[in-house]
Design a protein around this motif. Structure first.
Motif, short mmCIF file in Angstrom:
data_model
loop_
_atom_site.label_atom_id
_atom_site.label_comp_id
_atom_site.label_asym_id
_atom_site.label_seq_id
_atom_site.Cartn_x
_atom_site.Cartn_y
_atom_site.Cartn_z
N MET A 305 0.83 -1.21 0.00
CA MET A 305 0.00 0.00 0.00
C MET A 305 0.86 1.26 0.00
O MET A 305 0.61 2.20 -0.77
CB MET A 305 -0.94 0.00 1.21
N VAL A 306 1.88 1.29 0.85
CA VAL A 306 2.73 2.48 0.93
C VAL A 306 3.37 2.74 -0.44
O VAL A 306 3.39 3.87 -0.93
CB VAL A 306 3.81 2.30 2.02
N SER A 307 3.83 1.68 -1.07
CA SER A 307 4.51 1.90 -2.34
C SER A 307 3.51 2.32 -3.43
O SER A 307 3.80 3.21 -4.23
CB SER A 307 5.35 0.66 -2.66
N MET A 308 2.32 1.75 -3.45
CA MET A 308 1.34 2.15 -4.48
C MET A 308 0.82 3.58 -4.25
O MET A 308 0.58 4.32 -5.20
CB MET A 308 0.17 1.16 -4.51
N LEU A 309 0.66 3.96 -2.98
CA LEU A 309 0.20 5.33 -2.70
C LEU A 309 1.27 6.34 -3.11
O LEU A 309 0.97 7.36 -3.75
CB LEU A 309 -0.14 5.50 -1.22
N THR A 316 1.72 11.65 -0.98
CA THR A 316 2.90 11.20 -0.23
C THR A 316 2.44 10.43 1.00
O THR A 316 1.46 10.83 1.65
CB THR A 316 3.80 12.37 0.25
N CYS A 317 3.14 9.36 1.30
CA CYS A 317 2.70 8.51 2.41
C CYS A 317 3.89 8.10 3.27
O CYS A 317 4.84 7.49 2.79
CB CYS A 317 2.02 7.26 1.84
N LEU A 318 3.82 8.45 4.56
CA LEU A 318 4.83 8.00 5.52
C LEU A 318 4.62 6.51 5.77
O LEU A 318 3.50 6.02 5.70
CB LEU A 318 4.68 8.71 6.86
N GLU A 319 5.69 5.82 6.12
CA GLU A 319 5.55 4.40 6.43
C GLU A 319 4.98 4.23 7.84
O GLU A 319 5.61 4.64 8.81
CB GLU A 319 6.92 3.72 6.34
N PRO A 320 3.77 3.65 7.96
CA PRO A 320 3.23 3.42 9.31
C PRO A 320 3.95 2.24 9.94
O PRO A 320 4.25 1.26 9.28
CB PRO A 320 1.76 3.09 9.04
N MET A 321 4.21 2.32 11.23
CA MET A 321 4.95 1.24 11.91
C MET A 321 4.05 0.40 12.81
O MET A 321 4.52 -0.55 13.45
CB MET A 321 6.11 1.83 12.72
N ALA A 323 -0.50 -0.63 13.90
CA ALA A 323 -1.93 -0.69 13.56
C ALA A 323 -2.12 -1.24 12.15
O ALA A 323 -1.25 -1.97 11.66
CB ALA A 323 -2.59 0.68 13.75
N PHE A 324 -3.22 -0.91 11.46
CA PHE A 324 -3.34 -1.34 10.06
C PHE A 324 -3.93 -0.25 9.18
O PHE A 324 -4.84 -0.48 8.40
CB PHE A 324 -4.06 -2.68 9.88
N TYR A 325 -3.33 0.95 9.33
CA TYR A 325 -3.76 2.10 8.54
C TYR A 325 -2.56 2.82 7.93
O TYR A 325 -1.50 2.90 8.56
CB TYR A 325 -4.48 3.12 9.43
N THR A 326 -2.77 3.35 6.71
CA THR A 326 -1.85 4.37 6.20
C THR A 326 -2.61 5.69 6.26
O THR A 326 -3.84 5.71 6.24
CB THR A 326 -1.42 4.09 4.75
N PHE A 327 -1.84 6.79 6.31
CA PHE A 327 -2.49 8.11 6.44
C PHE A 327 -1.80 9.08 5.48
O PHE A 327 -1.16 10.06 5.91
CB PHE A 327 -2.39 8.59 7.89
N ASP A 383 -7.93 -7.21 -3.31
CA ASP A 383 -8.81 -6.04 -3.25
C ASP A 383 -7.98 -4.76 -3.09
O ASP A 383 -8.27 -3.74 -3.71
CB ASP A 383 -9.80 -6.16 -2.09
N LEU A 384 -6.98 -4.86 -2.24
CA LEU A 384 -6.12 -3.70 -1.97
C LEU A 384 -5.47 -3.22 -3.28
O LEU A 384 -5.52 -2.03 -3.63
CB LEU A 384 -5.07 -4.12 -0.94
N VAL A 385 -4.91 -4.17 -4.02
CA VAL A 385 -4.22 -3.81 -5.27
C VAL A 385 -5.23 -3.28 -6.29
O VAL A 385 -4.99 -2.26 -6.96
CB VAL A 385 -3.43 -5.03 -5.82
N GLU A 386 -6.38 -3.91 -6.36
CA GLU A 386 -7.40 -3.46 -7.32
C GLU A 386 -7.86 -2.03 -6.99
O GLU A 386 -7.91 -1.16 -7.87
CB GLU A 386 -8.60 -4.44 -7.26
N GLY A 387 -8.14 -1.77 -5.71
CA GLY A 387 -8.61 -0.44 -5.31
C GLY A 387 -7.57 0.63 -5.58
O GLY A 387 -7.88 1.71 -6.09
N LEU A 388 -6.31 0.34 -5.23
CA LEU A 388 -5.27 1.35 -5.40
C LEU A 388 -4.90 1.53 -6.88
O LEU A 388 -4.51 2.62 -7.29
CB LEU A 388 -4.04 1.01 -4.55
N THR A 389 -5.05 0.48 -7.66
CA THR A 389 -4.81 0.61 -9.11
C THR A 389 -5.87 1.56 -9.71
O THR A 389 -5.57 2.40 -10.55
CB THR A 389 -4.87 -0.78 -9.80
#
Ligand code: GLU
Length: 401
Positions: A305-309, A316-321, A323-327, A383-389
């Motif tokens: 997710m971080v790399s696709m965002l 721009t996306c910081l790497e979350p360390m 939980a299960f969220y990116t922000f 699903d993650l890859v499909e949504g971010l694509t």
């Protein structure tokens, strides 16, 4: 004129629940929506936990009222687990079982706050804290923790927010919505600041086990002994054991505090479902290896997710360390056009994502961080890859990340 309570009608309904409900309704109507809204594991609850619940359903002693603070065996198991995972030695009389983590937070605030009491709340914050603080009669004092500081507050900021009315600090690490994890030194400094200023440290530890890479979970009450009279740990089984629907949480605090909270519980809900309590007993005291599989999977999704965002134009996306969220920040998308519409806010952008890409995410405005959006990665990789694509196609690929 409304005859309803101003206190209740003044509540802002939960934005995370709203986005999740909307995505689910669209899916049920046959729309190919990909939902990044819910902070809800896609894994089933592990079978040994379900078996424990089935056994509990068949045992008539679970058909009756049980002690308001929780089943004695579960209170002891939570005390043991608090020592195991947070490094804090507590007795079973310091534990109260609740209907999920949210209820633990509300019970904590309702038990602690008097009118005029202030609670320091670092932002971005999880959507329910401010309303729960207000509902309990307190005043949230928001301190901004921007991405330029890794979404963490500093002691200087806490000093600035401190007044004679400061009662408590909400300390959430790993954080929802940012995934930030405070280091042990940072956690100790914040805990000691609370001790020095007579401020209660309210530690939401619901994401304690969801930690990646070199990051390490540290419990402030576990490493700052001076907090022993002014701390509450709030936690539950939902995120760690994929048990969101079981509604089982707890709070841990000083004996007098737990006694008072239990008094409230006797008037509110008598006791938490015995079936869920027995399932939770198995979850926290049974085999813990079940977590490894889920954690490895979240980690893989997190990296993807971080790399696709970061590969999206204007994102721009910081790497979350944890939980299960990116922000990620979408400030580079503001001022551009999508489908002929000028994008002026992330609130509006979330609507455009749904309309043009059938992707649901929670806008940063809900967390007091406009310009950002929260994406959960507790969904299947495909699903993650499909949504971010779809979003990459909508925004275009760029180099801002
Ligand atoms: N805590 C989760 C989230 O932030 C579940 C929804 C909620 O309770 O707000 O998505």
């Amino acid at each position: 004129m409304s005859e309803l309570s101003k206190r209740i009608t003044g509540i802002k309904p939960s934005a995370t629940m709203a986005v999740t409900a909307k995505a689910n309704a669209l899916k049920a109507a046959g729309e190919p929506v990909i939902g990044f809204g819910a902070g809800e594991p896609d894994f089933p609850t592990p079978p040994h936990i379900v078996e424990a619940a089935l056994a509990a359903v068949k045992d008539p002693k679970n058909y009756k009222y049980t002690p308001a603070a929780g089943l004695p065996a579960l209170r002891q198991a939570v005390a043991d687990k608090t020592f195991r995972d947070s490094g804090l030695k507590v007795g079973a009389d310091q534990v109260m079982i609740t209907n999920g983590g949210k209820h633990a937070i509300y019970a904590t605030l309702a038990t602690l706050l008097n009118p005029g009491d202030e609670v320091i709340l670092p932002a971005p914050y999880w959507v329910s804290y401010p309303d729960q603080i207000k509902l309990a009669g307190g005043t949230p004092v928001i301190v901004s923790a921007p991405d330029t500081n890794g979404f963490k507050v500093t002691i200087a900021q806490l000093d600035e927010a401190l007044t004679e009315n400061t009662k408590a600090l909400m300390f959430v690490s790993p954080s929802n919505p940012t995934g930030a994890v405070y280091t042990e030194d940072e956690t100790r400094a914040i805990g000691e600041w609370c001790v020095a200023n007579g401020v209660w440290l309210l530690a939401d530890e619901i994401y304690e086990h969801l930690i990646y890479g070199d990051a390490k979970f540290t419990s402030a009450p576990g490493i700052v002994p001076g907090l022993s009279e002014r701390f509450v740990i709030m936690n539950g089984v939902a995120k760690t054991y994929a048990m969101t629907g079981w509604r089982l949480g707890w709070l841990v605090g000083p004996v007098d505090f737990v006694k008072a909270a239990t008094g409230l519980q006797t008037q509110l809900c008598s006791n938490v479902s015995n079936i869920s309590q027995m399932a939770a007993l198995e979850a926290i005291s049974g085999p813990q290896e079940v977590l490894d599989v889920m954690l490895a999977s979240y980690d893989e999704r997190r990296k993807a997710m971080v790399s696709m965002l970061n590969a999206m134009q204007g994102v721009t996306c910081l790497e979350p360390m944890g939980a299960f969220y990116t922000f990620p920040s979408f400030t580079g998308v503001l001022g551009t056009e999508i489908g002929g519409v000028l994008v002026e806010s992330t609130d509006q952008l979330a609507g455009l994502f749904l309309d043009h890409a059938q992707v649901a995410a929670v806008p940063g405005e809900a967390f007091d961080a406009p310009g950002h959006m929260r994406f959960s990665y507790a969904l299947a990789m495909d699903d993650l890859v499909e949504g971010l694509t779809r979003l990459q196609d909508l925004l275009g690929k760029g180099t801002t990340g």
